[in-house]
Design an enzyme around this catalytic site. Structure first.
Site, mmCIF file in Angstrom:
data_model
loop_
_atom_site.group_PDB
_atom_site.id
_atom_site.type_symbol
_atom_site.label_atom_id
_atom_site.label_comp_id
_atom_site.label_asym_id
_atom_site.label_seq_id
_atom_site.Cartn_x
_atom_site.Cartn_y
_atom_site.Cartn_z
ATOM 1 N N SER A 90 0.815 -1.216 0.000
ATOM 2 C CA SER A 90 0.000 0.000 0.000
ATOM 3 C C SER A 90 0.849 1.267 0.000
ATOM 4 O O SER A 90 0.456 2.283 -0.585
ATOM 5 C CB SER A 90 -0.938 0.005 1.207
ATOM 6 O OG SER A 90 -0.208 0.005 2.420
ATOM 7 N N ASP A 101 1.742 -0.215 7.836
ATOM 8 C CA ASP A 101 3.138 -0.630 7.786
ATOM 9 C C ASP A 101 3.719 -0.356 6.401
ATOM 10 O O ASP A 101 3.002 -0.067 5.448
ATOM 11 C CB ASP A 101 3.292 -2.110 8.157
ATOM 12 C CG ASP A 101 2.497 -3.026 7.238
ATOM 13 O OD1 ASP A 101 1.975 -2.533 6.229
ATOM 14 O OD2 ASP A 101 2.400 -4.222 7.533
ATOM 15 N N ASP A 103 5.875 -2.141 3.578
ATOM 16 C CA ASP A 103 6.472 -3.374 3.057
ATOM 17 C C ASP A 103 7.765 -2.998 2.345
ATOM 18 O O ASP A 103 7.747 -2.204 1.392
ATOM 19 C CB ASP A 103 5.509 -4.063 2.089
ATOM 20 C CG ASP A 103 4.251 -4.535 2.791
ATOM 21 O OD1 ASP A 103 4.369 -5.208 3.825
ATOM 22 O OD2 ASP A 103 3.150 -4.217 2.308
ATOM 23 N N ASP A 155 7.806 -4.214 7.484
ATOM 24 C CA ASP A 155 7.990 -5.640 7.213
ATOM 25 C C ASP A 155 9.109 -5.774 6.186
ATOM 26 O O ASP A 155 8.998 -5.251 5.071
ATOM 27 C CB ASP A 155 6.707 -6.274 6.669
ATOM 28 C CG ASP A 155 5.620 -6.372 7.718
ATOM 29 O OD1 ASP A 155 5.921 -6.173 8.907
ATOM 30 O OD2 ASP A 155 4.462 -6.636 7.335
ATOM 31 N N LYS A 216 -10.498 0.152 -1.253
ATOM 32 C CA LYS A 216 -9.812 -0.490 -0.135
ATOM 33 C C LYS A 216 -10.567 -0.241 1.171
ATOM 34 O O LYS A 216 -10.795 -1.173 1.958
ATOM 35 C CB LYS A 216 -8.386 0.053 -0.036
ATOM 36 C CG LYS A 216 -7.572 -0.564 1.088
ATOM 37 C CD LYS A 216 -6.155 0.003 1.102
ATOM 38 C CE LYS A 216 -5.362 -0.559 2.272
ATOM 39 N NZ LYS A 216 -3.981 -0.023 2.317
ATOM 40 N N TYR A 225 -11.770 -7.983 2.958
ATOM 41 C CA TYR A 225 -10.379 -7.652 2.598
ATOM 42 C C TYR A 225 -9.470 -8.606 3.360
ATOM 43 O O TYR A 225 -9.042 -8.319 4.462
ATOM 44 C CB TYR A 225 -10.091 -6.189 2.982
ATOM 45 C CG TYR A 225 -8.792 -5.615 2.448
ATOM 46 C CD1 TYR A 225 -8.802 -4.719 1.388
ATOM 47 C CD2 TYR A 225 -7.566 -5.931 3.016
ATOM 48 C CE1 TYR A 225 -7.635 -4.155 0.906
ATOM 49 C CE2 TYR A 225 -6.386 -5.392 2.542
ATOM 50 C CZ TYR A 225 -6.423 -4.503 1.484
ATOM 51 O OH TYR A 225 -5.250 -3.955 1.015
#
Length: 607
Positions: A90, A101, A103, A155, A216, A225
């Site tokens: 995202s 978070d 990624d 992450d 979303k 989701y």
């Protein structure tokens, strides 16, 4: 745009017309509603993210240099070995919200191993200023390190390329970079490569981002989701919105959202959703092709990623979750149609789901341990298998669909005795245990915490046949028992420390923690049927502080005799009704039907 054609996508646009004045108006009101819904992060948080990513980029280079020196490379070679980070998910798409978070993919040269990533980089993260937590999961399908830096969760994935150094201007678009890489590295690179392709294949990136932010939020509010539970994950939703943007290249966000719901409801799946034509290339790309790959025929809503290795991002979708999403597309289309004509507002689209008000019967799947770190892995393992339980339930006669909720509910209970431990693991938390705090058990022998995560599956049962009389029973003993056996096959499963319980409850028995304040409907006083039990547990295997005796509760006979009629309407929604007809030839061992429904989660003789 390509030299061969003047449009993006596998087919020409449906319309190239500009959005009209009304669509511009509803787009403005949509963006206002998204801001009211707090979907945008503050400027301060955005700056913090940039600072954190800058620090991480420097740390990755330091990590690569340190490993290079340790492996005998010269100072000069170590200094140019490089190392680079790429974001995906995202954040890379530009649709992240407050607290989301990041990624992050760490790309390293060939002499840096995955073991180095966990043995060297992970400790370096722990020593970094502002880091509050670090947790590595090297055995995961995609090995990952989770951390939080200056309040920003990240992450980390790692991929090493077959290169002696990683230049600062490296791009991951070239498929040849994936030659001679192991599968874990290819999977780690996939997220970033797919997102880059999506952004390259949409006509207007900002319109795409605005529309995706809306979809979303809608999917999250409507509880659809979740890739792991059989719905669509972030990549699949992004691919769908991108495809609509290709079909209407000159439309703005409000118009894209409106067309999204109409087309999604009418889409002729299982034809795959493709952003670009996928062909076997020099790397023998594995594409979606039911003729070449028979397994792909089972994909109910195939949405194919546009980067090598091309794969179906929706392989987890089940018959039940497909029905649920189709109904949500229909609901969304109805609301947006009213928004366009001015008889509804965007806030109605984002109304919270009604999952815990929708069904009369639910299954509870309770995973429990006595250790916080162990609970994360155990509950994650159980959650990853929930889809298998849903698929098994779909074959039970007279069960129309099994509706999994998209997340588990976590709870910590402080117990003073073995009996309290077992009760909590079975989902029975007394008021005294619920009100107990950590300090209340400190220093007391035999006392300790129980960490539990509870997952829910709603059960939609066929209405009673016209004229039918007498009792009827829904036997789900096989799927629930088979599910518990499946989760216990996990290589790290330990019967003495991990509990797994599956039981059915009525809607009136749902715990308070699944409802928001003031949301719970008033409980009705119900008569208890003589000889009935409070609940039904398929495999009440509870975590113990010490080894249990040879006879566990799973050895005890279990029988459910709670009565109650289905809450389904006499006429079903068309999509559900058609599904029930399609399943008419599917049969599993079952018990006679009649006036009432008994949900049995253990083998009970027909009467």
């Amino acid at each position: 745009m390509t030299a061969e054609k003047d449009y993006l996508g596998v087919t020409p646009p449906i319309s190239t017309m500009e959005s009209n004045e009304r669509e511009k108006e509803v787009t403005m009101t949509l963006m206002e509603e998204l801001r009211r819904q707090n979907t945008f992060e503050s400027e301060e948080e955005a700056r913090t993210r940039e600072i954190v990513l800058g620090r991480v980029a420097a740390l990755v280079k330091k990590f690569v240099r340190q490993v290079s020196i340790a492996k005998g490379l010269s100072e000069q070679a170590a200094n140019v070995a490089g190392g680079k980070i790429f974001t995906f998910g995202s954040y890379r798409l530009g649709v992240h919200g407050p607290g989301s978070d990041i990624d992050t993919l760490c790309v390293v040269p060939k002499h840096v191993s995955r073991e180095d990533f966990f043995e060297v980089f992970e400790p370096m993260l722990k020593d970094l200023e502002g880091v509050t937590e670090v947790s590595g999961v090297p055995e995961a399908y995609v090995p990952i390190v989770k951390t939080k830096i200056s309040g920003i969760p990240l992450d980390f994935l790692m991929a090493r390329l077959a290169l002696s150094s990683i230049p600062d201007d490296l791009s991951l678009q070239d498929d040849n970079l994936l030659r001679n890489l192991d599968e874990r590295c290819v999977r780690s690179l996939g997220g970033s490569r797919v997102i880059d392709e999506i952004l390259r294949l949409v006509p207007n990136v900002q319109v795409f981002r605005d529309a995706l932010r809306c979809i979303k939020l809608w999917a999250q509010r409507r509880a659809i989701y979740s890739n792991v539970n059989g719905f669509l994950g972030g990549v699949a939703w992004a691919l769908l919105v991108a495809r609509i943007c290709q079909l209407y290249p000159n439309a703005i966000a409000g118009a894209i959202v409106s067309r999204f719901f109409i087309i999604m409801y009418q889409w002729s799946w299982p034809q795959p959703v493709l952003l670009k034509q996928i062909e076997d290339g020099p790397l023998q790309v594995r594409v979606w092709n039911p003729k070449l790959y028979p397994a792909d025929r089972s994909h109910r809503m195939p949405i194919i990623t546009p980067a090598y290795p091309a794969m179906c991002s929706t392989h987890n979708v089940t018959a039940s979750t497909q029905i649920i999403m189709t109904e949500e597309f229909k609901r969304g289309a109805d609301i947006v149609d009213k928004v366009i004509v001015g008889s509804a507002t965007w806030s109605e689209l984002f109304a919270k789901h009604d999952f815990f008000h929708k069904y009369r019967y639910y299954l509870q799947v309770i995973a429990s341990t006595g250790n916080a770190d162990l609970q994360i892995k155990w509950s994650g393992t159980v959650e990853s298998r929930i889809r298998q339980l849903v698929m098994k339930l779909e074959y039970v006669d007279s069960l129309i669909l099994a509706h999994p909720f998209i997340r588990g509910f976590e709870q910590v209970s402080y117990c003073l005795s073995e009996d309290e431990v077992r009760a909590v693991a079975e989902g029975e938390i007394s008021d005294s245990v619920a009100g107990r705090k950590k300090e209340d058990i400190e220093g007391k022998e035999g006392a300790g915490p129980v960490y539990s995560t509870t997952f829910y599956i709603g059960l939609a049962i066929e209405p009673k046949p016209t004229g039918a009389t007498g009792p009827r029973r829904l036997d789900i003993s096989y799927p629930t028992t088979d599910f518990t056996k499946l989760v216990k096959m996990w290589e790290k499963y330990d019967e003495a420390t991990m509990g797994i319980v599956v039981r059915h409850i009525k809607s009136s028995g749902l715990p308070d923690n699944v409802f928001e304040l003031g949301e719970r409907p008033p409980k009705l006083v119900q008569k208890r049927v003589k000889g009935s039990s409070k609940s039904s547990n398929t495999s009440p295997d509870m975590p113990n502080k010490r080894q249990r005796s040879s006879q566990s509760a799973s050895d005890l006979p279990l029988k459910v005799t709670e009565n109650g009629a289905s809450n389904l309407p006499s006429s079903l929604p068309p999509v559900v009704e058609n599904y029930a007809k399609d399943r008419s030839e599917i049969r599993t061992p079952h018990l006679p039907f009649g006036e009432n429904v008994n949900v049995a989660t253990s083998a009970v003789a027909a009467q």
